[in-house]
Structures are given as structure tokens and as C-alpha cells.
Design a protein around this motif. Sequence first.
Motif, mmCIF file in Angstrom:
data_model
loop_
_atom_site.group_PDB
_atom_site.id
_atom_site.type_symbol
_atom_site.label_atom_id
_atom_site.label_comp_id
_atom_site.label_asym_id
_atom_site.label_seq_id
_atom_site.Cartn_x
_atom_site.Cartn_y
_atom_site.Cartn_z
ATOM 1 N N ARG A 1 -5.949 -6.215 -1.655
ATOM 2 C CA ARG A 1 -6.126 -5.259 -2.744
ATOM 3 C C ARG A 1 -7.313 -4.331 -2.513
ATOM 4 N NH1 ARG A 1 -5.074 -9.075 -8.118
ATOM 5 N NH2 ARG A 1 -2.774 -9.140 -7.920
ATOM 6 N N TRP B 1 0.819 -1.215 0.000
ATOM 7 C CA TRP B 1 0.000 0.000 0.000
ATOM 8 C C TRP B 1 0.851 1.263 0.000
ATOM 9 C CZ3 TRP B 1 -4.762 0.972 -1.307
ATOM 10 C CH2 TRP B 1 -5.651 -0.101 -1.381
ATOM 11 N N TRP C 1 -0.101 3.709 6.793
ATOM 12 C CA TRP C 1 0.648 2.546 6.352
ATOM 13 C C TRP C 1 2.085 2.609 6.842
ATOM 14 C CZ3 TRP C 1 -2.163 -1.288 5.428
ATOM 15 C CH2 TRP C 1 -3.401 -1.149 4.787
ATOM 16 N N GLY D 1 -8.310 -3.192 0.388
ATOM 17 C CA GLY D 1 -7.860 -2.195 1.356
ATOM 18 C C GLY D 1 -8.846 -1.987 2.488
#
Length: 447
Positions: free
Chosen positions: A426, A203, A212, A428
Motif C-alpha cells: 500500500r 496499483w 506498473w 508503494g
Amino acid sequence: MDALDLARWQFGVTTVYHFLFVPLTIGLGVFVAGLQTAWHRTGKEHYLRLTKFFGKLFLINFAMGVVTGIVQEFQFGMNWSEYSTFVGDVFGAPLALEALLAFFMESTFLGLWIFGWDRLPKRVHLACIWAAAIGSNLSAYFILAANAWMKHPVGYEVVDGRARMTDLWAVLTNSTALAQVPHVIGAAFIVAGGFVLAVSGYWLLRTRAAMWRGAARAALVMTAVAGVVVAGSGDISGKLAYEQQPMKLAAAEGLERDTAGAGFTIVPGVEIPELLSFLSTGDPDAVVQGTEDIQRRYEERFGPGDYRPDPVVVFWSYRVMIGFGLATVGLSVLGLWLTRRRRAMPPWLARLFVLALPLPLLAVTAGWLLSEIGRQPWTVTGELLTAASVSPGVSLTEVAVSLTIFTLLYGALAVAEVVLLTRHVRKGPEESEPAPVAEKLEPSLMY
């Protein structure tokens, strides 16, 4: 090839496959609990988003671990009934504690955590995930205590060809278990840290969101600290192996003859003089037993037979475990240094986190192979040979059919696991409510 060979293959395949999920569950559960604690204390929404995001990854892995773990119990009755008969009275207590106390605690509170969002008070809900995480670690303790008994049996007597437990406390506080538990749990935190780093790195390559970087920093700290625990407990385990499992220690070093001042072999042809003797005893001049001399002594003690484990698998498993484990911990130390004082995460480092994902998994798998194959040809060291542990009357065809079914089933589960994890990563984290103005103005202060 006979039924014993296939039965060993089947147990090895299913156990290694199941063990891929165990360390991630142990470490990731604590990591999620830590994220939720941070949200509870600070009220910052990014902690809540990360808690739910990594919580779903934890649940996917937990469910797959439960499914694959059930097969282990079936195999004891299917292919290893003589082993089950011998160890049943000893294993009954720790495995019952694991099932009735640890796993029940883990699964019950995990269920409350899953369905308790917006239903339970925040403190109670937070306590649920911590109880589930503690339960998973307790579960590991009881299973590892049983496993350690196979390497160093204590607190028992043999009556009518069966091991009868005489001291439960001795079994649970076995010196091998006390060294093995922190070693395995520490390795589990390294696996979880590597997983979080890979997800965070993915990410960070797509967005420079501060949350992140914070997740990565937390994983870096966890991995580095766990590395210290693994190194310390590994040193203790090596010294215990010198006393309790000299054949495994000798095979791991490729040492064939008793040697004073034995060196530590990095790879064939590269050796550090006297280091093996020092690591094993604290004395660089100490004698370390070799496989051929131990074999001769074991033949005199236990009778004719080959008491040496597979030298190639044991030797290289040891080096893969150390090499890939050190690489993962070294990467975490490098990451902490490069991101000190609120420095941004370099894109190449984030990419390296993603590429390094297999390293800790390969390290723990190699460690498990070293632990189990290094004990061969015994299932219970000095008491029960593997050849005498297999179920009588089980044919080669029967084991081949079950091995084929399990292999296909586990292959399908592997695909499902990868698809589910990849899809969720993916996707998130879920979007949250707009953050307060002060938090928007000062993202650098979030961590």
C-alpha cells in the motif's frame, strides 16, 4: 489418536506453512534481479523504483521463510529420530551442500545487496542479487534431491539397519530429482508471477502509471514460460511415477484395478478414455496398475499392512494442483493477448489479477500434499515405513504441546507476514529523482 498421528500432523502443518514462502522467494529473487539488470542497462529510474519496491517484499518473505524453516530441523530430532538414524548418512551430503554452499551463498550475497546500495560498484551490486537468486535455486535443488531419494532411493546400501550412501552422484542425479527440480522451480516462478501480477493489478487500479503495466507484462511472460516448464516436467514426473510410484499414480486417479487403456478422470463421472495410459507410457493401450491390485502385491512382498495412501486427499490434491495451476497460466496467456502491441491493461483484468493471488499458492500446496501423502505409508519408499520412523518414547502429550506451540507461533508469524506485506504494498515504491524530459514525453516507449 496416538503420538504418530499428531507427529504427522505437526510435520505436515509446519512443512506446508514453510513451503508457502519458499516458491515466492525462489521466483521473486530472480524477478528482482531482472529488474535491477534492466535498470543497470537502461538507466531508467522506474526500474530502480521497482527493484527496491519488490526487493523489500522479497526480503520480508525471505526472512519469514528462514524463521519457519529452522523448525523443520528440530522436528527430525524431536519426533522422527528413527527416520533420522536411517537416512542420516545419505541426507548428510546433500543437506550439507545446501547449508554450506547454497544457503551460505544466498544469505551472504543477499546481505551485501542489502547494505551495498551506493557503497558497491553498480556491477558488483548487481552481481550480488544474481548470486543470491542463484543460491536460492541451488538450495532448492539440494533439498529436492534429498526429498526425491525418499521416493526413489538410489546410490545406497542398508548396513546394520541404516542406509549408507555409496554414490553421491547417483543421489544428486536421481531421475526423480531431475524431473522434480524443474517442476518445483517452475511452479515457484508461477507463484512469484502471480504475486507480482496481484501487486501490479492493485496499483493499476489506483494509477495508470506505465511502470506498473511493464511490471505486469514481465510477470505475465515469466508465468507463461514457467507454465510450459511445469507442464513438460510434470509429464515426465507422471511417467516416472508409473514406474517408481505406481500406488501414488493409481490413488491420484482413483483407479482400483489394473486397467488396460485406462482413462483420465477429470472429476468423478467425467473421464477421457485411454488418456491415463497414454500419459503414463505413451501407449493408449498400456496397463496401469490399480490400488487394490498393488495392495495385494505389496502384502506379498512386504508383509501384512495397508500400503494405500489417503485416496481422497491424493485424488483431490492432484486436481486442485492441475486446475489452479492451469487457471493461473491461462490468465497469464490471456493477459499477454489483451495487452499486446502496447495496449492498456483493462481495469477488470487488473482486478482479476488481484483476486487470483491465492490460486498459484493453493496449486503448489496441493502439489506438495500430493507428493508427500502419495508416498505414504512410507517415509522411504520400500525401505522405511512412517510408523517405524517416529521417535520411541515420545508421548502423545509431548507432541500435543509442541504442536500447539508451533501452531500459535506460526499463526502469529502469518499475521506479521500479511501485515508487513500489505503495509509495504500500500505504501508503494519510493519516489525517485525527476525523470529526464525525453522520458516524460514518451512514456509509451518505456516498455
